[in-house]
Scaffold this motif. Structure first.
Motif, PDB file in Angstrom:
ATOM      1  N   THR A   1       0.753  -1.321   0.206  1.00 30.04           N
ATOM      2  CA  THR A   1       0.038   0.157  -0.277  1.00 30.04           C
ATOM      3  C   THR A   1       0.611   1.344  -0.124  1.00 30.04           C
ATOM      4  O   THR A   1       0.389   2.554  -0.860  1.00 30.04           O
ATOM      5  CB  THR A   1      -1.138  -0.081   1.194  1.00 30.04           C
TER       6      THR A   1
ATOM      7  N   LYS B   1       2.565   1.591  -3.535  1.00 30.86           N
ATOM      8  CA  LYS B   1       1.221   2.275  -4.596  1.00 30.86           C
ATOM      9  C   LYS B   1       1.305   3.671  -4.336  1.00 30.86           C
ATOM     10  O   LYS B   1       1.054   4.123  -5.592  1.00 30.86           O
ATOM     11  CB  LYS B   1       0.949   1.473  -4.298  1.00 30.86           C
ATOM     12  N   SER B   2       1.402   3.855  -3.068  1.00 28.19           N
ATOM     13  CA  SER B   2       1.168   6.007  -3.079  1.00 28.19           C
ATOM     14  C   SER B   2       2.142   6.266  -3.718  1.00 28.19           C
ATOM     15  O   SER B   2       1.905   7.015  -3.659  1.00 28.19           O
ATOM     16  CB  SER B   2       0.586   5.661  -1.705  1.00 28.19           C
TER      17      SER B   2
ATOM     18  N   ASN C   1       1.410  12.188  -2.043  1.00 24.07           N
ATOM     19  CA  ASN C   1       1.450  10.929  -1.250  1.00 24.07           C
ATOM     20  C   ASN C   1       0.889  11.475   0.093  1.00 24.07           C
ATOM     21  O   ASN C   1       0.390   9.929   0.385  1.00 24.07           O
ATOM     22  CB  ASN C   1       2.407  10.296  -0.951  1.00 24.07           C
TER      23      ASN C   1
ATOM     24  N   SER D   1      -2.557  10.423   0.188  1.00 21.79           N
ATOM     25  CA  SER D   1      -3.515   9.381  -0.496  1.00 21.79           C
ATOM     26  C   SER D   1      -2.938   8.449   0.600  1.00 21.79           C
ATOM     27  O   SER D   1      -4.184   7.001   0.581  1.00 21.79           O
ATOM     28  CB  SER D   1      -3.966   8.792  -2.036  1.00 21.79           C
ATOM     29  N   VAL D   2      -2.273   8.144   0.918  1.00 21.96           N
ATOM     30  CA  VAL D   2      -1.414   7.150   1.944  1.00 21.96           C
ATOM     31  C   VAL D   2      -2.350   6.844   2.782  1.00 21.96           C
ATOM     32  O   VAL D   2      -2.082   5.415   3.670  1.00 21.96           O
ATOM     33  CB  VAL D   2       0.315   6.780   2.062  1.00 21.96           C
TER      34      VAL D   2
ATOM     35  N   ARG E   1      -5.449   7.504   3.911  1.00 19.49           N
ATOM     36  CA  ARG E   1      -6.562   7.117   3.960  1.00 19.49           C
ATOM     37  C   ARG E   1      -6.300   5.340   3.365  1.00 19.49           C
ATOM     38  O   ARG E   1      -7.566   4.580   3.983  1.00 19.49           O
ATOM     39  CB  ARG E   1      -7.590   7.414   2.201  1.00 19.49           C
ATOM     40  N   ASP E   2      -5.574   5.128   2.542  1.00 23.61           N
ATOM     41  CA  ASP E   2      -4.717   3.451   1.768  1.00 23.61           C
ATOM     42  C   ASP E   2      -4.803   2.952   3.244  1.00 23.61           C
ATOM     43  O   ASP E   2      -5.561   1.683   3.016  1.00 23.61           O
ATOM     44  CB  ASP E   2      -4.163   3.635   0.553  1.00 23.61           C
ATOM     45  N   LEU E   3      -3.815   3.562   3.904  1.00 26.37           N
ATOM     46  CA  LEU E   3      -3.683   2.596   4.669  1.00 26.37           C
ATOM     47  C   LEU E   3      -4.157   2.007   6.040  1.00 26.37           C
ATOM     48  O   LEU E   3      -4.745   1.500   6.475  1.00 26.37           O
ATOM     49  CB  LEU E   3      -2.059   3.244   5.831  1.00 26.37           C
TER      50      LEU E   3
ATOM     51  N   LEU F   1      -7.426   1.896   5.484  1.00 28.45           N
ATOM     52  CA  LEU F   1      -8.857   1.650   4.268  1.00 28.45           C
ATOM     53  C   LEU F   1      -8.234   0.259   4.719  1.00 28.45           C
ATOM     54  O   LEU F   1      -8.635  -1.206   4.982  1.00 28.45           O
ATOM     55  CB  LEU F   1      -9.051   1.658   3.238  1.00 28.45           C
ATOM     56  N   GLN F   2      -6.857  -0.202   4.460  1.00 29.89           N
ATOM     57  CA  GLN F   2      -6.529  -1.856   4.467  1.00 29.89           C
ATOM     58  C   GLN F   2      -6.041  -2.394   6.301  1.00 29.89           C
ATOM     59  O   GLN F   2      -6.634  -3.627   6.196  1.00 29.89           O
ATOM     60  CB  GLN F   2      -4.824  -1.577   3.723  1.00 29.89           C
TER      61      GLN F   2
ATOM     62  N   THR G   1      -9.817  -3.343   6.877  1.00 32.18           N
ATOM     63  CA  THR G   1      -9.947  -4.599   5.817  1.00 32.18           C
ATOM     64  C   THR G   1      -9.221  -5.294   6.688  1.00 32.18           C
ATOM     65  O   THR G   1      -9.889  -7.550   6.751  1.00 32.18           O
ATOM     66  CB  THR G   1      -9.483  -4.873   4.573  1.00 32.18           C
TER      67      THR G   1
END
Length: 107
Positions: A40, A43-44, A72, A74-75, A77-79, A81-82, A85
């Motif tokens: 993640t 990718k960011s 970067n 968005s890292v 939010r992405d982390l 969400l990950q 999950t």
């Protein structure tokens, strides 16, 4: 070498608009948690500076130091969400750089 592992080569973005961030992850250890979080980050486009993990009685504590630039953001939010999950808790400690004060001329 680990089968299927990828080696990433990156240049560290050390411009004045970037921030150092410490990410702490805690929860029950499951296969693939560290790999998913590192993927993640990659990718960011944020830079992974350091990573430490500890396992005690099947409990994971993972710390990552990131260099996050304006492009970067968005890292985060992405982390989040990950982590959701995977069922782990995640915290961010953002320590902004100390900016030098402008010099004042006395003449």
């Amino acid at each position: 070498a680990v089968s299927g592992a990828r080696i990433y080569s990156m240049e560290i973005n050390d411009d004045s608009s970037s921030e150092r961030v410490v990410v702490m992850v805690r929860g029950t250890d499951e296969p693939g948690i560290t790999a998913a979080l590192v993927r993640t980050v990659a990718k960011s486009g944020a830079d992974l500076i350091d990573l430490k993990q500890t396992l005690v009685n099947n409990r994971l504590t993972l710390g990552m130091e990131l260099n996050v630039g304006v492009s970067n953001q968005s890292v985060f939010r992405d982390l989040l969400l990950q982590a959701r999950t995977m069922g782990v808790r995640i915290e961010f400690d953002i320590s902004s750089r100390v900016k030098e004060l402008p010099k004042v001329s006395t003449t």
